[in-house]
Design a protein around this motif. Structure first.
Motif, PDB file in Angstrom:
ATOM      1  N   PHE A  90       0.856  -1.223   0.020  1.00 52.31           N
ATOM      2  CA  PHE A  90       0.144  -0.149   0.019  1.00 52.31           C
ATOM      3  C   PHE A  90       0.997   1.252   0.213  1.00 52.31           C
ATOM      4  O   PHE A  90       0.673   2.119  -0.601  1.00 52.31           O
ATOM      5  CB  PHE A  90      -0.786  -0.018   1.369  1.00 52.31           C
ATOM      6  CG  PHE A  90      -2.009   1.047   1.386  1.00 52.31           C
ATOM      7  CD1 PHE A  90      -3.080   1.100   0.346  1.00 52.31           C
ATOM      8  CD2 PHE A  90      -1.848   2.026   2.281  1.00 52.31           C
ATOM      9  CE1 PHE A  90      -3.958   2.169   0.413  1.00 52.31           C
ATOM     10  CE2 PHE A  90      -2.637   3.238   2.409  1.00 52.31           C
ATOM     11  CZ  PHE A  90      -3.651   3.054   1.637  1.00 52.31           C
ATOM     12  N   TRP A  91       1.983   1.057   0.762  1.00 50.55           N
ATOM     13  CA  TRP A  91       2.742   2.459   0.940  1.00 50.55           C
ATOM     14  C   TRP A  91       3.465   2.759  -0.470  1.00 50.55           C
ATOM     15  O   TRP A  91       3.486   3.893  -1.034  1.00 50.55           O
ATOM     16  CB  TRP A  91       3.934   2.112   1.892  1.00 50.55           C
ATOM     17  CG  TRP A  91       5.065   3.191   1.881  1.00 50.55           C
ATOM     18  CD1 TRP A  91       6.024   3.171   1.182  1.00 50.55           C
ATOM     19  CD2 TRP A  91       4.857   4.620   2.199  1.00 50.55           C
ATOM     20  NE1 TRP A  91       6.921   4.232   1.244  1.00 50.55           N
ATOM     21  CE2 TRP A  91       6.290   5.237   1.694  1.00 50.55           C
ATOM     22  CE3 TRP A  91       4.068   5.340   2.877  1.00 50.55           C
ATOM     23  CZ2 TRP A  91       6.444   6.379   2.238  1.00 50.55           C
ATOM     24  CZ3 TRP A  91       4.317   6.689   3.392  1.00 50.55           C
ATOM     25  CH2 TRP A  91       5.590   7.254   2.973  1.00 50.55           C
ATOM     26  N   ASP A  92       3.845   1.580  -1.135  1.00 55.06           N
ATOM     27  CA  ASP A  92       4.741   1.751  -2.363  1.00 55.06           C
ATOM     28  C   ASP A  92       3.862   2.220  -3.322  1.00 55.06           C
ATOM     29  O   ASP A  92       4.146   2.721  -4.185  1.00 55.06           O
ATOM     30  CB  ASP A  92       5.273   0.317  -2.759  1.00 55.06           C
ATOM     31  CG  ASP A  92       6.524   0.433  -3.697  1.00 55.06           C
ATOM     32  OD1 ASP A  92       7.449   0.984  -3.781  1.00 55.06           O
ATOM     33  OD2 ASP A  92       5.812   0.135  -5.054  1.00 55.06           O
ATOM     34  N   ARG A  93       2.496   1.731  -3.344  1.00 50.15           N
ATOM     35  CA  ARG A  93       1.688   2.055  -4.559  1.00 50.15           C
ATOM     36  C   ARG A  93       1.190   3.632  -4.264  1.00 50.15           C
ATOM     37  O   ARG A  93       0.977   4.361  -5.366  1.00 50.15           O
ATOM     38  CB  ARG A  93       0.567   1.381  -4.273  1.00 50.15           C
ATOM     39  CG  ARG A  93      -0.565   1.460  -5.357  1.00 50.15           C
ATOM     40  CD  ARG A  93      -0.266   0.825  -6.798  1.00 50.15           C
ATOM     41  NE  ARG A  93      -1.034   0.842  -7.466  1.00 50.15           N
ATOM     42  CZ  ARG A  93      -1.000   1.233  -8.835  1.00 50.15           C
ATOM     43  NH1 ARG A  93      -0.026   1.954  -9.379  1.00 50.15           N
ATOM     44  NH2 ARG A  93      -2.023   1.262  -9.673  1.00 50.15           N
ATOM     45  N   PHE A  94       1.097   4.114  -3.079  1.00 43.55           N
ATOM     46  CA  PHE A  94       0.595   5.405  -2.817  1.00 43.55           C
ATOM     47  C   PHE A  94       1.473   6.597  -2.026  1.00 43.55           C
ATOM     48  O   PHE A  94       1.013   7.436  -1.670  1.00 43.55           O
ATOM     49  CB  PHE A  94      -0.789   5.361  -1.851  1.00 43.55           C
ATOM     50  CG  PHE A  94      -1.875   4.764  -2.733  1.00 43.55           C
ATOM     51  CD1 PHE A  94      -2.568   5.228  -3.810  1.00 43.55           C
ATOM     52  CD2 PHE A  94      -2.157   3.244  -2.478  1.00 43.55           C
ATOM     53  CE1 PHE A  94      -3.281   4.286  -4.442  1.00 43.55           C
ATOM     54  CE2 PHE A  94      -3.183   2.714  -3.199  1.00 43.55           C
ATOM     55  CZ  PHE A  94      -3.626   3.106  -3.918  1.00 43.55           C
ATOM     56  N   LYS A  95       2.589   6.210  -1.848  1.00 43.44           N
ATOM     57  CA  LYS A  95       3.677   6.782  -1.257  1.00 43.44           C
ATOM     58  C   LYS A  95       3.585   8.474  -1.888  1.00 43.44           C
ATOM     59  O   LYS A  95       4.110   9.373  -1.046  1.00 43.44           O
ATOM     60  CB  LYS A  95       4.968   6.238  -0.916  1.00 43.44           C
ATOM     61  CG  LYS A  95       5.927   6.193  -2.271  1.00 43.44           C
ATOM     62  CD  LYS A  95       7.107   5.365  -2.063  1.00 43.44           C
ATOM     63  CE  LYS A  95       7.771   4.930  -3.587  1.00 43.44           C
ATOM     64  NZ  LYS A  95       8.945   4.068  -3.405  1.00 43.44           N
ATOM     65  N   GLY A  96       3.675   8.554  -3.031  1.00 39.34           N
ATOM     66  CA  GLY A  96       3.896   9.971  -3.481  1.00 39.34           C
ATOM     67  C   GLY A  96       2.694  10.837  -3.124  1.00 39.34           C
ATOM     68  O   GLY A  96       2.804  12.111  -3.354  1.00 39.34           O
TER      69      GLY A  96
END
Length: 159
Positions: A90-96
């Motif tokens: 989830f972090w990698d997908r939405f960290k931006g």
């Protein structure tokens, strides 16, 4: 195609082999493993302290709803890792979407997760199970703290 979109997003071309981005997958797995280890230690240390300092809260677990014959204990102990790997993806997908210093990003990540996932689960748990508001609140706070800690780890390791 769906697997590729889940783990790569749109337009990512680095290190592809049969649609897999190994560099990105490695970051997700390593940060998930590190967060899992940290959460495992903090969760069980915190559990020990909580039982010691708040014994009345834990007396509510002497309920047939929570009795187990021990056959699923491993699943309970793996919780921190399952949780961390899911949050790592989830972090990698939405960290931006999270801006600021790594602590602020981790805090915001934990709050977003808690509102999106924990709050509805706590709502349905309270409505469907014979548990107290205090117990549900403690679960919510526990999940929130876990998500914040994992978010801070992810923001530091996988910015």
């Amino acid at each position: 195609m769906l697997f590729r979109r889940l783990f790569h997003g749109d337009g990512c071309q680095a290190h592809r082999f049969n649609g897999l981005n190994f560099k990105k997958m490695k970051k997700i797995l390593v940060s998930g493993l590190m967060a899992g280890c940290i959460l495992f230690v903090l969760s069980y240390g915190g559990l020990y302290l909580a039982v010691r300092f708040f014994p009345t809260l834990f007396s509510e677990y002497n309920n047939p709803l929570f009795n187990s014959d021990g056959s699923r204990d491993l699943l309970f102990y793996l919780h921190a890792f399952i949780f961390s790997f899911a949050l790592s993806w989830f972090w990698d997908r939405f960290k931006g979407l999270f801006k600021g210093a790594f602590i602020v990003r981790g805090l915001e990540f934990g709050l977003v997760y808690s509102i999106i996932a924990l709050l509805p689960v706590m709502w349905i748990s309270f409505s469907a199970l014979d548990i107290t508001v205090i117990m549900v609140f403690s679960w919510f706070v526990y999940g929130l703290l876990q998500a914040i800690i994992a978010g801070v780890v992810f923001a530091k390791i996988n910015p």
